[in-house]
Write a protein that holds these residues in place. Structure first.
Motif, PDB file in Angstrom:
ATOM      1  N   LEU A 124       0.826  -1.205   0.000  1.00 35.93           N
ATOM      2  CA  LEU A 124       0.000   0.000   0.000  1.00 35.93           C
ATOM      3  C   LEU A 124       0.862   1.257   0.000  1.00 35.93           C
ATOM      4  N   THR A 125       0.542   2.171  -0.902  1.00 35.51           N
ATOM      5  CA  THR A 125       1.211   3.481  -0.919  1.00 35.51           C
ATOM      6  C   THR A 125       0.169   4.560  -0.678  1.00 35.51           C
ATOM      7  N   ARG A 126       0.617   5.658  -0.104  1.00 35.32           N
ATOM      8  CA  ARG A 126      -0.287   6.757   0.241  1.00 35.32           C
ATOM      9  C   ARG A 126       0.523   8.040   0.350  1.00 35.32           C
ATOM     10  N   SER A 127      -0.145   9.134   0.675  1.00 32.12           N
ATOM     11  CA  SER A 127       0.558  10.398   0.786  1.00 32.12           C
ATOM     12  C   SER A 127       1.574  10.347   1.924  1.00 32.12           C
ATOM     13  N   VAL A 128       2.651  11.100   1.785  1.00 31.64           N
ATOM     14  CA  VAL A 128       3.724  11.109   2.779  1.00 31.64           C
ATOM     15  C   VAL A 128       3.324  11.980   3.966  1.00 31.64           C
ATOM     16  N   PRO A 129       3.312  11.430   5.184  1.00 26.94           N
ATOM     17  CA  PRO A 129       2.941  12.219   6.375  1.00 26.94           C
ATOM     18  C   PRO A 129       4.084  13.127   6.807  1.00 26.94           C
ATOM     19  N   LYS A 130       3.860  14.395   6.812  1.00 22.25           N
ATOM     20  CA  LYS A 130       4.886  15.385   7.118  1.00 22.25           C
ATOM     21  C   LYS A 130       5.462  15.177   8.510  1.00 22.25           C
ATOM     22  N   ASP A 131       6.764  15.279   8.623  1.00 29.49           N
ATOM     23  CA  ASP A 131       7.497  15.202   9.893  1.00 29.49           C
ATOM     24  C   ASP A 131       7.408  13.835  10.579  1.00 29.49           C
ATOM     25  N   VAL A 132       6.879  12.834   9.870  1.00 32.55           N
ATOM     26  CA  VAL A 132       6.795  11.485  10.437  1.00 32.55           C
ATOM     27  C   VAL A 132       7.621  10.510   9.614  1.00 32.55           C
ATOM     28  N   SER A 133       7.491  10.600   8.290  1.00 36.52           N
ATOM     29  CA  SER A 133       8.216   9.707   7.398  1.00 36.52           C
ATOM     30  C   SER A 133       8.456  10.409   6.072  1.00 36.52           C
ATOM     31  N   THR A 134       9.414   9.904   5.330  1.00 35.54           N
ATOM     32  CA  THR A 134       9.674  10.449   3.996  1.00 35.54           C
ATOM     33  C   THR A 134       9.293   9.440   2.925  1.00 35.54           C
ATOM     34  N   SER A 135       8.671   8.337   3.340  1.00 33.54           N
ATOM     35  CA  SER A 135       8.292   7.275   2.407  1.00 33.54           C
ATOM     36  C   SER A 135       6.794   7.312   2.126  1.00 33.54           C
ATOM     37  N   SER A 136       6.435   6.889   0.913  1.00 32.28           N
ATOM     38  CA  SER A 136       5.013   6.797   0.559  1.00 32.28           C
ATOM     39  C   SER A 136       4.454   5.405   0.847  1.00 32.28           C
ATOM     40  N   LYS A 137       5.292   4.479   1.307  1.00 30.86           N
ATOM     41  CA  LYS A 137       4.838   3.125   1.622  1.00 30.86           C
ATOM     42  C   LYS A 137       4.261   3.088   3.030  1.00 30.86           C
ATOM     43  N   ALA A 138       3.065   2.506   3.158  1.00 32.23           N
ATOM     44  CA  ALA A 138       2.387   2.475   4.451  1.00 32.23           C
ATOM     45  C   ALA A 138       3.216   1.765   5.517  1.00 32.23           C
ATOM     46  N   LEU A 139       3.852   0.647   5.168  1.00 36.37           N
ATOM     47  CA  LEU A 139       4.641  -0.090   6.163  1.00 36.37           C
ATOM     48  C   LEU A 139       5.856   0.712   6.628  1.00 36.37           C
ATOM     49  N   ASP A 140       6.487   1.426   5.716  1.00 38.53           N
ATOM     50  CA  ASP A 140       7.605   2.291   6.101  1.00 38.53           C
ATOM     51  C   ASP A 140       7.134   3.353   7.086  1.00 38.53           C
ATOM     52  N   GLN A 141       5.967   3.906   6.821  1.00 36.91           N
ATOM     53  CA  GLN A 141       5.424   4.946   7.698  1.00 36.91           C
ATOM     54  C   GLN A 141       5.144   4.402   9.089  1.00 36.91           C
ATOM     55  N   LEU A 142       4.589   3.194   9.161  1.00 33.92           N
ATOM     56  CA  LEU A 142       4.312   2.580  10.457  1.00 33.92           C
ATOM     57  C   LEU A 142       5.612   2.248  11.186  1.00 33.92           C
ATOM     58  N   MET A 143       6.610   1.801  10.434  1.00 30.49           N
ATOM     59  CA  MET A 143       7.910   1.520  11.040  1.00 30.49           C
ATOM     60  C   MET A 143       8.515   2.792  11.616  1.00 30.49           C
ATOM     61  N   ASP A 144       8.399   3.891  10.886  1.00 28.22           N
ATOM     62  CA  ASP A 144       8.932   5.165  11.379  1.00 28.22           C
ATOM     63  C   ASP A 144       8.184   5.624  12.631  1.00 28.22           C
ATOM     64  N   CYS A 145       6.873   5.394  12.666  1.00 22.70           N
ATOM     65  CA  CYS A 145       6.101   5.733  13.867  1.00 22.70           C
ATOM     66  C   CYS A 145       6.591   4.917  15.059  1.00 22.70           C
ATOM     67  N   PHE A 146       6.851   3.639  14.825  1.00 24.49           N
ATOM     68  CA  PHE A 146       7.292   2.747  15.883  1.00 24.49           C
ATOM     69  C   PHE A 146       8.668   3.139  16.415  1.00 24.49           C
ATOM     70  N   ILE A 147       9.578   3.460  15.495  1.00 20.27           N
ATOM     71  CA  ILE A 147      10.950   3.785  15.892  1.00 20.27           C
ATOM     72  C   ILE A 147      11.029   5.184  16.512  1.00 20.27           C
ATOM     73  N   LYS A 148      10.478   6.161  15.816  1.00 17.54           N
ATOM     74  CA  LYS A 148      10.576   7.541  16.289  1.00 17.54           C
ATOM     75  C   LYS A 148       9.585   7.850  17.404  1.00 17.54           C
ATOM     76  N   GLY A 149       8.520   7.072  17.471  1.00 16.14           N
ATOM     77  CA  GLY A 149       7.440   7.392  18.400  1.00 16.14           C
ATOM     78  C   GLY A 149       7.574   6.817  19.787  1.00 16.14           C
ATOM     79  N   GLN A 150       8.614   6.014  20.029  1.00  9.94           N
ATOM     80  CA  GLN A 150       8.777   5.463  21.375  1.00  9.94           C
ATOM     81  C   GLN A 150       8.962   6.596  22.378  1.00  9.94           C
ATOM     82  N   ASP A 151       8.420   6.381  23.562  1.00  8.18           N
ATOM     83  CA  ASP A 151       8.522   7.365  24.649  1.00  8.18           C
ATOM     84  C   ASP A 151       7.913   8.713  24.264  1.00  8.18           C
TER      85      ASP A 151
END
Length: 367
Positions: A124-151
């Protein structure tokens, strides 16, 4: 005549905001105890909740909570998981740094991954969420949320740590498409995704440790990925699996000198993972990695046996001891005259491991 509860469920699509709010507040408990209430009129209440999830707070929070609880029902899970528009709503909110219900939404996403249909998220690809990820792939975006979003690193509004995405990754990795994603270097950052998860095997969050351990095990079912997983220059998975298994015990100078650097001279206050099921999961991953001769030889070379021996001696748990025994039998056996093909070895390991129900397969509920 409809009961009072059935009438209350019908208020979920009432035109008055206050009435919708009262209905949501009073129905949360019943989303666990009586999910059949929400299956009336061909799942109309569930469709109402999908709309209310975009409503005002606290209506939205209660709607997400009910959807989390109701997703344990197979029919409702199908309704939620196969809805492309609803999946986009979830992705939009998870990647929104100001979403107040991010915790509940990631819980729901973890539950939706129980459905085979959700493996479509890998492509799945979608629009790039600003300041969260630079990828248009949904899984990349979720991975970035998981890594950057801890704590709370991304979402201060909900104090969200995105821990439940670890359970989501565990279920996605059960699909071949998911395992391929985790072991393929991604274009947007040049990193193999599974290497982003290995560092959490000793994280203080039990949810992260548990989900990541299961993800690593599922990826190890992919035989062709074993060289990459074991290579020190690539994933280098062994130290991350062995450290949660290791305790403070001292080894002989000869054994210690041959161990992986991270396993040498551990401090006297080193503790094994407190969850025995997580230890078993790591032991099963090691068993899968013994499928190839190269894997077995490497484990002998870096003295995995002494670590497993001490784990067996110091952890009073039948499941752990049985998993240790299975692994030791493979590591310590004589290779001469062995005729088992790697595919047969993998099948044997698979049968031994898949005989029990994994904890990560349980549906998350919000009480």
């Amino acid at each position: 005549m409809p009961s009072e509860l059935e009438e209350l469920v019908e208020f979920l699509h009432h035109g008055n905001t206050q009435i919708r709010q009262i209905a949501c507040e009073n129905l949360v408990g019943f989303s666990i105890s009586q999910p059949s209430l929400f299956k009336a009129h061909q799942l109309l209440p569930v469709r109402d909740l999908k709309l209310l999830a975009k409503d005002y707070a606290p209506i939205a929070k209660n709607a997400w909570t009910m959807l989390v609880n109701l997703s344990g029902d197979e029919e409702i899970l199908k309704e939620l998981a196969e809805d492309d528009a609803f999946l986009e709503t979830i992705m939009n909110k998870v990647t929104n740094k100001k979403e107040p219900n991010a915790n509940e939404i990631t819980m729901l996403l973890a539950n939706l991954a129980k459905s085979d249909s959700l493996k479509r998220i890998v492509n799945l690809t979608r629009s790039v969420p600003k300041d969260v990820s630079t990828s248009s792939k949904a899984l990349d975006q979720l991975m970035d949320c998981f890594i950057k979003g801890q704590d709370g690193g991304i979402n201060k509004a909900a104090d969200s740590n995105y821990d439940y995405l670890a359970y989501f990754f565990a279920d996605i990795s059960k699909f071949e498409e998911g395992r391929c994603y985790f072991t393929t270097k991604q274009e947007y950052d040049g990193v193999i995704p599974i290497t982003k998860l290995t560092v959490f095997t000793e994280h203080r969050s039990h949810i992260r440790r548990k989900g990541v351990a299961s993800t690593l095990k599922n990826v190890a079912f992919e035989l062709k990925s074993h060289p990459q997983l074991l290579a020190e220059s690539e994933v280098n998975i062994l130290p991350y699996i062995l450290l949660p298994i290791a305790g403070p015990e001292e080894f002989s100078d000869e054994d210690s000198a041959s161990m992986l650097p991270d396993l040498q001279l551990l401090p006297p206050d080193k503790e094994r993972d407190s969850d025995k099921d997580i230890i078993v999961t790591h032991l099963e991953t090691l068993l899968l990695l013994t499928t190839t001769r190269e894997g077995r030889d490497l484990m002998r070379e870096v003295k995995v046996y002494p670590i497993i021996r001490e784990c067996h001696s110091h952890v009073d748990d039948e499941g752990v001891m049985e998993a240790c025994d299975r692994l030791v039998q493979v590591i310590m056996r004589d290779e001469e005259g062995e005729g088992d093909a790697e595919a047969e070895a993998m099948e044997k390991a698979r049968k031994e491991i898949e005989g029990k129900k994994d904890e990560e397969e349980e549906i998350v509920e919000v009480f």
